[in-house]
Motif scaffolding. Structure first.
Motif, PDB file in Angstrom:
ATOM      1  N   ALA A 174       0.830  -1.204   0.000  1.00 56.71           N
ATOM      2  CA  ALA A 174       0.000   0.000   0.000  1.00 56.71           C
ATOM      3  C   ALA A 174       0.867   1.258   0.000  1.00 56.71           C
ATOM      4  O   ALA A 174       0.602   2.211  -0.736  1.00 56.71           O
ATOM      5  CB  ALA A 174      -0.936  -0.010   1.208  1.00 56.71           C
ATOM      6  N   LEU A 175       1.919   1.258   0.817  1.00 58.99           N
ATOM      7  CA  LEU A 175       2.806   2.416   0.884  1.00 58.99           C
ATOM      8  C   LEU A 175       3.520   2.647  -0.448  1.00 58.99           C
ATOM      9  O   LEU A 175       3.649   3.785  -0.908  1.00 58.99           O
ATOM     10  CB  LEU A 175       3.824   2.238   2.010  1.00 58.99           C
ATOM     11  N   VAL A 176       3.979   1.554  -1.059  1.00 59.85           N
ATOM     12  CA  VAL A 176       4.645   1.675  -2.363  1.00 59.85           C
ATOM     13  C   VAL A 176       3.678   2.228  -3.404  1.00 59.85           C
ATOM     14  O   VAL A 176       4.033   3.118  -4.189  1.00 59.85           O
ATOM     15  CB  VAL A 176       5.208   0.314  -2.814  1.00 59.85           C
ATOM     16  N   CYS A 177       2.448   1.741  -3.400  1.00 58.90           N
ATOM     17  CA  CYS A 177       1.439   2.224  -4.357  1.00 58.90           C
ATOM     18  C   CYS A 177       1.110   3.693  -4.133  1.00 58.90           C
ATOM     19  O   CYS A 177       0.929   4.453  -5.097  1.00 58.90           O
ATOM     20  CB  CYS A 177       0.170   1.380  -4.251  1.00 58.90           C
ATOM     21  N   ILE A 178       1.044   4.113  -2.878  1.00 59.76           N
ATOM     22  CA  ILE A 178       0.767   5.518  -2.573  1.00 59.76           C
ATOM     23  C   ILE A 178       1.891   6.408  -3.105  1.00 59.76           C
ATOM     24  O   ILE A 178       1.639   7.444  -3.729  1.00 59.76           O
ATOM     25  CB  ILE A 178       0.575   5.710  -1.057  1.00 59.76           C
ATOM     26  N   VAL A 179       3.133   5.991  -2.884  1.00 60.49           N
ATOM     27  CA  VAL A 179       4.270   6.775  -3.362  1.00 60.49           C
ATOM     28  C   VAL A 179       4.282   6.828  -4.887  1.00 60.49           C
ATOM     29  O   VAL A 179       4.460   7.891  -5.490  1.00 60.49           O
ATOM     30  CB  VAL A 179       5.593   6.209  -2.825  1.00 60.49           C
ATOM     31  N   LEU A 180       4.084   5.669  -5.524  1.00 62.56           N
ATOM     32  CA  LEU A 180       4.076   5.630  -6.993  1.00 62.56           C
ATOM     33  C   LEU A 180       2.931   6.467  -7.555  1.00 62.56           C
ATOM     34  O   LEU A 180       3.094   7.182  -8.546  1.00 62.56           O
ATOM     35  CB  LEU A 180       3.975   4.187  -7.483  1.00 62.56           C
ATOM     36  N   GLY A 181       1.762   6.373  -6.918  1.00 59.75           N
ATOM     37  CA  GLY A 181       0.627   7.167  -7.371  1.00 59.75           C
ATOM     38  C   GLY A 181       0.870   8.655  -7.239  1.00 59.75           C
ATOM     39  O   GLY A 181       0.507   9.441  -8.119  1.00 59.75           O
ATOM     40  N   SER A 182       1.517   9.062  -6.139  1.00 58.50           N
ATOM     41  CA  SER A 182       1.808  10.489  -5.959  1.00 58.50           C
ATOM     42  C   SER A 182       2.843  10.971  -6.975  1.00 58.50           C
ATOM     43  O   SER A 182       2.779  12.113  -7.441  1.00 58.50           O
ATOM     44  CB  SER A 182       2.289  10.760  -4.535  1.00 58.50           C
ATOM     45  N   LEU A 183       3.778  10.092  -7.341  1.00 61.39           N
ATOM     46  CA  LEU A 183       4.744  10.451  -8.383  1.00 61.39           C
ATOM     47  C   LEU A 183       4.049  10.624  -9.729  1.00 61.39           C
ATOM     48  O   LEU A 183       4.379  11.531 -10.506  1.00 61.39           O
ATOM     49  CB  LEU A 183       5.840   9.389  -8.484  1.00 61.39           C
ATOM     50  N   LEU A 184       3.070   9.747 -10.012  1.00 64.98           N
ATOM     51  CA  LEU A 184       2.301   9.875 -11.246  1.00 64.98           C
ATOM     52  C   LEU A 184       1.516  11.185 -11.255  1.00 64.98           C
ATOM     53  O   LEU A 184       1.473  11.887 -12.278  1.00 64.98           O
ATOM     54  CB  LEU A 184       1.348   8.687 -11.397  1.00 64.98           C
ATOM     55  N   LEU A 185       0.914  11.535 -10.137  1.00 65.94           N
ATOM     56  CA  LEU A 185       0.174  12.796 -10.052  1.00 65.94           C
ATOM     57  C   LEU A 185       1.093  13.992 -10.248  1.00 65.94           C
ATOM     58  O   LEU A 185       0.737  14.970 -10.917  1.00 65.94           O
ATOM     59  CB  LEU A 185      -0.541  12.893  -8.706  1.00 65.94           C
ATOM     60  N   THR A 186       2.289  13.911  -9.677  1.00 66.25           N
ATOM     61  CA  THR A 186       3.258  15.000  -9.841  1.00 66.25           C
ATOM     62  C   THR A 186       3.674  15.137 -11.299  1.00 66.25           C
ATOM     63  O   THR A 186       3.707  16.245 -11.854  1.00 66.25           O
ATOM     64  CB  THR A 186       4.502  14.750  -8.965  1.00 66.25           C
ATOM     65  N   ALA A 187       4.002  13.998 -11.931  1.00 64.30           N
ATOM     66  CA  ALA A 187       4.411  14.031 -13.336  1.00 64.30           C
ATOM     67  C   ALA A 187       3.283  14.556 -14.220  1.00 64.30           C
ATOM     68  O   ALA A 187       3.512  15.353 -15.141  1.00 64.30           O
ATOM     69  CB  ALA A 187       4.844  12.633 -13.788  1.00 64.30           C
ATOM     70  N   SER A 188       2.051  14.132 -13.931  1.00 64.35           N
ATOM     71  CA  SER A 188       0.916  14.566 -14.752  1.00 64.35           C
ATOM     72  C   SER A 188       0.626  16.049 -14.568  1.00 64.35           C
ATOM     73  O   SER A 188       0.063  16.696 -15.448  1.00 64.35           O
ATOM     74  CB  SER A 188      -0.328  13.732 -14.425  1.00 64.35           C
ATOM     75  N   ALA A 189       1.022  16.619 -13.419  1.00 66.17           N
ATOM     76  CA  ALA A 189       0.837  18.056 -13.195  1.00 66.17           C
ATOM     77  C   ALA A 189       1.780  18.878 -14.058  1.00 66.17           C
ATOM     78  O   ALA A 189       1.484  20.033 -14.392  1.00 66.17           O
ATOM     79  CB  ALA A 189       1.074  18.391 -11.722  1.00 66.17           C
TER      80      ALA A 189
END
Length: 198
Positions: free
Chosen positions: A27-42
């Motif tokens: 779950a923690l890994v997915c949260i970090v990866l998801g936040s990186l995706l959100l950052t990149a998409s921004a």
């Protein structure tokens, strides 16, 4: 607790289907990866004022459908928390608290609400049907736009909020809705093929 413990195979999300025994570390890994995706998409954006056009809503919808309501909501909140702390994760240059209380505030809140909504629908099988996935993505985008325009209306008035916060985004929103639904259907096809081959 495993991510899929409260889900049956019939309504398990994509993540819970691919990795059904995931625990806290996953779950923690997915949260970090998801936040990186959100950052990149921004950072993939067309500059508009006062709200830039980015790929973030697409990322939010895909994360919501793939992760489910709780994990998707947690991912978006973690992302927003990073921004409030001053990390350069948002689309604009303004730091932390200044940015999150600016014109984009409604959209950012909408990200969290939409992620939970889309995740909730995915947990009920909406991500597996092309029509339902498309409908869920449309609901999610509607939530983001509604909250975004509502906040802009407070700042600039309803007429200007529509002109700068909704009208320029119709075509891009439609495209991202179609693309998000297509991405999820493609992902499920890959999962089904691998399951059938094993």
């Amino acid at each position: 607790m495993p991510l899929a413990t409260t889900l049956t195979p019939r309504n398990a999300t994509l993540l819970a289907t691919v990795a059904p025994r995931g625990g806290l570390l996953q779950a923690l890994v997915c949260i970090v990866l998801g936040s990186l995706l959100l950052t990149a998409s921004a950072k993939v954006q067309v500059p508009f004022w006062p709200v830039p056009m980015t790929m973030q809503t697409l990322a939010v919808m895909v994360i919501g459908m793939a992760y489910g309501s709780r994990l998707a909501g947690g991912t978006v909140l973690f992302y927003l928390g990073q921004g409030v702390a001053g990390l350069p994760v948002f689309a604009g240059p303004a730091p932390g608290y200044t940015y999150i209380m600016g014109p984009t505030a409604g959209y950012l809140v909408g990200f969290a609400v939409a992620a939970v909504l889309i995740g909730w629908l995915a947990e009920r099988g909406w991500d597996r049907s092309p029509v339902k996935a498309l409908t869920a993505m449309a609901f999610g985008h509607a939530v983001v736009l509604a909250l975004g325009v509502a906040w802009l209306s407070v700042l600039f008035g309803a007429e200007k909020a529509y002109a700068v916060g909704l009208a320029p985004f119709w075509a891009a929103t439609l495209l991202k809705t179609l693309l998000g639904a297509a991405v999820m259907q493609a992902a499920w096809r890959v999962v089904r093929r691998r399951s059938a081959a094993s």
